[in-house]
Write a protein that holds these residues in place. Structure first.
Motif, PDB file in Angstrom:
ATOM      1  N   GLN A  73       0.878  -1.136   0.011  1.00  0.00           N
ATOM      2  CA  GLN A  73      -0.389  -0.065  -0.003  1.00  0.00           C
ATOM      3  C   GLN A  73       0.864   1.015  -0.137  1.00  0.00           C
ATOM      4  O   GLN A  73       0.769   2.463  -0.720  1.00  0.00           O
ATOM      5  CB  GLN A  73      -0.923   0.309   1.317  1.00  0.00           C
ATOM      6  CG  GLN A  73      -1.709   1.209   1.323  1.00  0.00           C
ATOM      7  CD  GLN A  73      -2.808   0.694   2.093  1.00  0.00           C
ATOM      8  OE1 GLN A  73      -2.126   0.360   3.863  1.00  0.00           O
ATOM      9  NE2 GLN A  73      -4.616   1.423   2.462  1.00  0.00           N
ATOM     10  N   ALA A  74       2.270   1.338   0.575  1.00  0.00           N
ATOM     11  CA  ALA A  74       2.930   2.158   1.280  1.00  0.00           C
ATOM     12  C   ALA A  74       3.080   2.387  -0.748  1.00  0.00           C
ATOM     13  O   ALA A  74       3.787   3.774  -0.926  1.00  0.00           O
ATOM     14  CB  ALA A  74       4.290   1.930   1.924  1.00  0.00           C
ATOM     15  N   ALA A  75       3.519   1.732  -1.170  1.00  0.00           N
ATOM     16  CA  ALA A  75       3.977   1.483  -2.511  1.00  0.00           C
ATOM     17  C   ALA A  75       2.898   2.207  -3.511  1.00  0.00           C
ATOM     18  O   ALA A  75       3.419   1.887  -4.825  1.00  0.00           O
ATOM     19  CB  ALA A  75       5.179   0.326  -2.874  1.00  0.00           C
ATOM     20  N   CYS A  76       2.085   1.967  -3.357  1.00  0.00           N
ATOM     21  CA  CYS A  76       1.094   2.864  -3.577  1.00  0.00           C
ATOM     22  C   CYS A  76       0.905   1.804  -5.169  1.00  0.00           C
ATOM     23  O   CYS A  76       0.657   1.785  -6.570  1.00  0.00           O
ATOM     24  CB  CYS A  76       0.953   3.476  -4.992  1.00  0.00           C
ATOM     25  SG  CYS A  76       1.314   4.924  -4.148  1.00  0.00           S
ATOM     26  N   SER A  96       2.490  -6.286  -8.850  1.00  0.00           N
ATOM     27  CA  SER A  96       2.127  -5.606 -10.049  1.00  0.00           C
ATOM     28  C   SER A  96       3.012  -4.323 -10.631  1.00  0.00           C
ATOM     29  O   SER A  96       3.117  -3.974 -11.375  1.00  0.00           O
ATOM     30  CB  SER A  96       0.760  -5.564  -9.533  1.00  0.00           C
ATOM     31  OG  SER A  96       0.526  -4.609  -8.413  1.00  0.00           O
ATOM     32  N   GLY A  97       3.969  -3.815  -9.683  1.00  0.00           N
ATOM     33  CA  GLY A  97       4.200  -3.258 -10.006  1.00  0.00           C
ATOM     34  C   GLY A  97       5.817  -3.232 -10.447  1.00  0.00           C
ATOM     35  O   GLY A  97       6.135  -1.865 -10.768  1.00  0.00           O
ATOM     36  N   GLY A  98       5.853  -4.527 -11.028  1.00  0.00           N
ATOM     37  CA  GLY A  98       7.624  -4.938 -12.024  1.00  0.00           C
ATOM     38  C   GLY A  98       8.603  -4.636 -10.853  1.00  0.00           C
ATOM     39  O   GLY A  98       8.164  -4.664  -9.293  1.00  0.00           O
ATOM     40  N   ALA A  99       9.572  -4.427 -10.660  1.00  0.00           N
ATOM     41  CA  ALA A  99      11.552  -3.947 -10.463  1.00  0.00           C
ATOM     42  C   ALA A  99      10.548  -2.938  -9.698  1.00  0.00           C
ATOM     43  O   ALA A  99      11.192  -3.146  -8.452  1.00  0.00           O
ATOM     44  CB  ALA A  99      12.511  -4.632 -11.423  1.00  0.00           C
ATOM     45  N   GLU A 100      10.173  -1.932  -9.952  1.00  0.00           N
ATOM     46  CA  GLU A 100      10.591  -0.824  -9.780  1.00  0.00           C
ATOM     47  C   GLU A 100       9.118  -0.721  -8.579  1.00  0.00           C
ATOM     48  O   GLU A 100       9.532  -0.070  -7.457  1.00  0.00           O
ATOM     49  CB  GLU A 100      10.339   0.661 -10.334  1.00  0.00           C
ATOM     50  CG  GLU A 100      10.090   1.880  -9.974  1.00  0.00           C
ATOM     51  CD  GLU A 100       9.783   2.945 -11.016  1.00  0.00           C
ATOM     52  OE1 GLU A 100       9.326   4.223 -10.447  1.00  0.00           O
ATOM     53  OE2 GLU A 100      10.156   2.773 -12.278  1.00  0.00           O
ATOM     54  N   GLY A 101       8.147  -1.164  -8.909  1.00  0.00           N
ATOM     55  CA  GLY A 101       7.244  -1.242  -7.826  1.00  0.00           C
ATOM     56  C   GLY A 101       7.772  -1.903  -6.653  1.00  0.00           C
ATOM     57  O   GLY A 101       7.956  -1.651  -5.554  1.00  0.00           O
ATOM     58  N   LEU A 102       7.965  -3.044  -6.749  1.00  0.00           N
ATOM     59  CA  LEU A 102       8.710  -4.294  -5.969  1.00  0.00           C
ATOM     60  C   LEU A 102      10.041  -3.813  -4.802  1.00  0.00           C
ATOM     61  O   LEU A 102      10.272  -3.735  -3.653  1.00  0.00           O
ATOM     62  CB  LEU A 102       9.490  -5.593  -6.312  1.00  0.00           C
ATOM     63  CG  LEU A 102       9.716  -6.482  -5.402  1.00  0.00           C
ATOM     64  CD1 LEU A 102       8.190  -7.251  -4.519  1.00  0.00           C
ATOM     65  CD2 LEU A 102      10.817  -7.230  -6.642  1.00  0.00           C
TER      66      LEU A 102
END
Length: 415
Positions: free
Chosen positions: A164-167, A235-241
Motif C-alpha cells: 500500500q505504501a508503494a501504491c 504488480s508494479g514490476g521491479a520498481e514497485g517491488l
C-alpha cells in the motif's frame, strides 16, 4: 462420483497464482502453515488404521504427519507440482493425485476422515467444497479444516502495508471471492458454513501459535508470487517491488536481532480488530450489523461488570505468581549468553526488564478494575487519542522506553 462444476473466475485466478510455486511455497510459507497440523489431525481423529484424505496437500506436511500416526493417507492438490512434492516427501503415502475441489476423483464414503489445511481459502465455492468433502467421507467419519481468520494477526499485514505504501494495487485479473460465496472468517462464520454444507454438529475453535522467522524469509514468499499478496506485490514490476521492500524495511526496525513492531502500528491494528468485533455483537446490546452503519454500541449490565471484576481479581492472583516464575532462569541465561559474547544476551536481558514492567502495569490494571469497576461508558475519539498518548510504550528494547504506567497514575486510565 462428483458432478462436474464450472470453475469460477476466482478458481481460475488461483490456478494461475499457484502454477509452478511448489518449491517457493515449501521454502517460505509452508512452515507457517504447519503449526496447526497436529490439532487438525486430532480433530479428524486420524490414527492407526484410519483412511485419510489430505486435500490441498501443498508440500506434504499434513500427509507426512498423518502417516507417522499410522493412517493410510491419500493426498490431492490442484497444482501438479504440489501433488508431486507430496509424493516425493512422503514415502509412505498411498497415492497423491492432481484434483481440485469441488471435484474429487473418489467414490462416496471412501474415507474415514478428510482434512484440508487452509485449502478453503483457495476455492471459489467454499460451501460446495465442503459438501464434496462430506460426500467422500463415510457416515460417522470426520471432516476437519483450517482457515485464516479475519482480521488476521499483526504479522500477516506487514507486506500488505508495504504494498500500500508503494501504491501497488490488486491486478485486474485477480478477483475477490464472490459476495454470495464468501463467509465471515470467524469461528461462528465457519461453523455456520459447515452446517450449511450438511455436516452434523460442527464445532470450531481458534488455534494460536508463535511463528518466528527473519524478515527476509517472511518477505521471500510474497516476492516469489505466493498467494494474492504476492500478485499485488509484483504488480508494479521491479520498481514497485523495490519501493515496497523499502517501505517494509522502514516499517519494522531490527534491534539486537529482535524484529520490533512500533506502538503506533500495533495500537492501530488492535483498535481496528476490537472495533470490528464490537460492531458484530448482536442482541439488545448492539446493532450487530443490523442497525445503522456505525451505530453499534456495546452495552452491558451490572451483572456482566461484576463478572469482569471477578475475572480481573482472579487474573491478578494468578499473574502475580506466574508472571515472575521464569525470571531467575531467564536472567541466568541472559547473563550466560552475554558473558560468552553473544549479542542476543544483551537483548535477552533488556526483554526481561521490559517484561517485568509490563507485568507490573497489568497487575495494577487488574487490581484497579477489580476494586473500582462500577460502570462503563461509550468511548469517544478524544478519549482514545488521550489514552494512546498516556499509555505509549516504545517497543520492548528501545532506548528510553518507559515500559510501565506509574502506580500513582493508573487510576486515570481505568474508570
Amino acid at each position: 462420483m462428483t458432478t462436474v462444476t464450472a470453475m469460477t473466475a476466482f478458481d481460475h485466478a488461483e490456478r494461475r497464482i499457484w502454477s509452478g510455486k511448489a518449491e517457493a511455497y515449501a521454502h517460505t510459507y509452508a512452515r507457517l502453515c504447519a503449526h496447526p497440523v497436529e490439532d487438525l489431525l486430532d480433530a479428524a481423529e486420524a490414527g492407526p488404521g484410519s483412511r485419510v484424505l489430505d486435500v490441498g496437500c501443498g508440500s506434504g506436511t499434513v500427509s507426512a504427519t498423518a502417516v507417522t500416526r499410522g493412517a493410510t493417507v491419500y493426498a490431492a492438490d490442484a497444482e501438479p507440482g504440489m501433488a508431486e512434492a507430496t509424493r516425493l516427501a512422503v514415502p509412505g503415502i498411498a497415492a497423491a493425485h492432481i484434483a481440485r475441489l469441488p471435484e474429487l476423483p473418489y467414490a462416496d464414503d471412501t474415507f474415514d476422515a478428510a482434512v484440508g489445511n487452509f485449502v478453503l481459502n483457495h476455492v471459489g465455492r467454499p460451501r460446495e467444497a465442503l459438501t464434496e468433502l462430506r460426500r467422500i467421507t463415510r457416515p460417522g467419519g470426520r471432516v476437519a479444516i483450517t482457515i485464516w481468520r479475519s482480521p488476521g494477526a499483526p504479522g500477516q499485514t506487514l507486506i500488505g502495508r508495504a504494498a500500500q505504501a508503494a501504491c501497488l494495487t490488486r491486478p485486474d485479473w485477480l478477483p475477490a471471492l464472490a459476495t454470495e460465496d464468501d463467509f465471515p472468517r470467524t469461528p461462528e462464520g465457519l461453523t455456520a458454513l459447515l452446517g450449511s454444507a450438511g455436516l452434523l454438529d460442527p464445532e470450531c475453535s481458534e488455534v494460536t501459535w508463535e511463528h518466528r522467522c527473519d524478515p527476509d524469509t517472511w518477505w521471500a514468499g510474497a516476492e516469489r508470487g505466493i498467494g494474492a499478496i504476492g500478485q499485488v506485490l509484483n504488480s508494479g514490476g521491479a520498481e514497485g517491488l523495490a519501493a515496497a521492500r523499502q517501505a517494509y524495511d522502514d516499517d519494522f526496525p531490527v534491534v539486537h536481532g529482535v524484529w520490533i513492531m512500533s506502538f503506533e502500528q500495533e495500537w492501530s491494528e488492535l483498535k481496528a480488530a476490537a472495533g470490528m468485533r464490537l460492531n458484530q455483537v448482536g442482541g439488545t446490546g448492539g446493532t450487530g450489523g443490523s442497525g445503522p452503519k456505525g451505530a453499534a454500541d456495546y452495552v452491558i449490565a451490572d451483572d456482566d461488570l461484576g463478572d469482569i471484576g471477578h475475572t480481573a481479581f482472579n487474573l491478578f492472583n494468578g499473574l502475580e505468581q506466574t508472571g515472575k516464575h521464569a525470571k531467575t532462569a531467564s536472567e541466568t541465561a541472559g547473563a550466560g549468553l552475554k558473558g560468552d559474547g553473544f549479542d542476543t544476551g544483551a537483548a535477552f536481558t533488556d526483554v526481561i526488564g521490559t517484561w517485568e514492567k509490563q507485568v507490573k502495569t497489568l497487575l495494577q490494571a487488574c487490581a484497579h478494575i477489580s476494586n473500582h469497576l462500577d460502570y462503563t461508558k461509550k468511548s469517544s475519539k478524544a478519549d482514545d487519542e488521550w489514552i494512546e498518548a498516556q499509555l505509549r510504550i516504545v517497543g520492548p528494547v528501545a532506548p528510553g522506553a518507559d515500559g510501565a504506567v506509574p502506580a500513582s497514575q493508573i487510576s486515570k486510565y481505568f474508570r
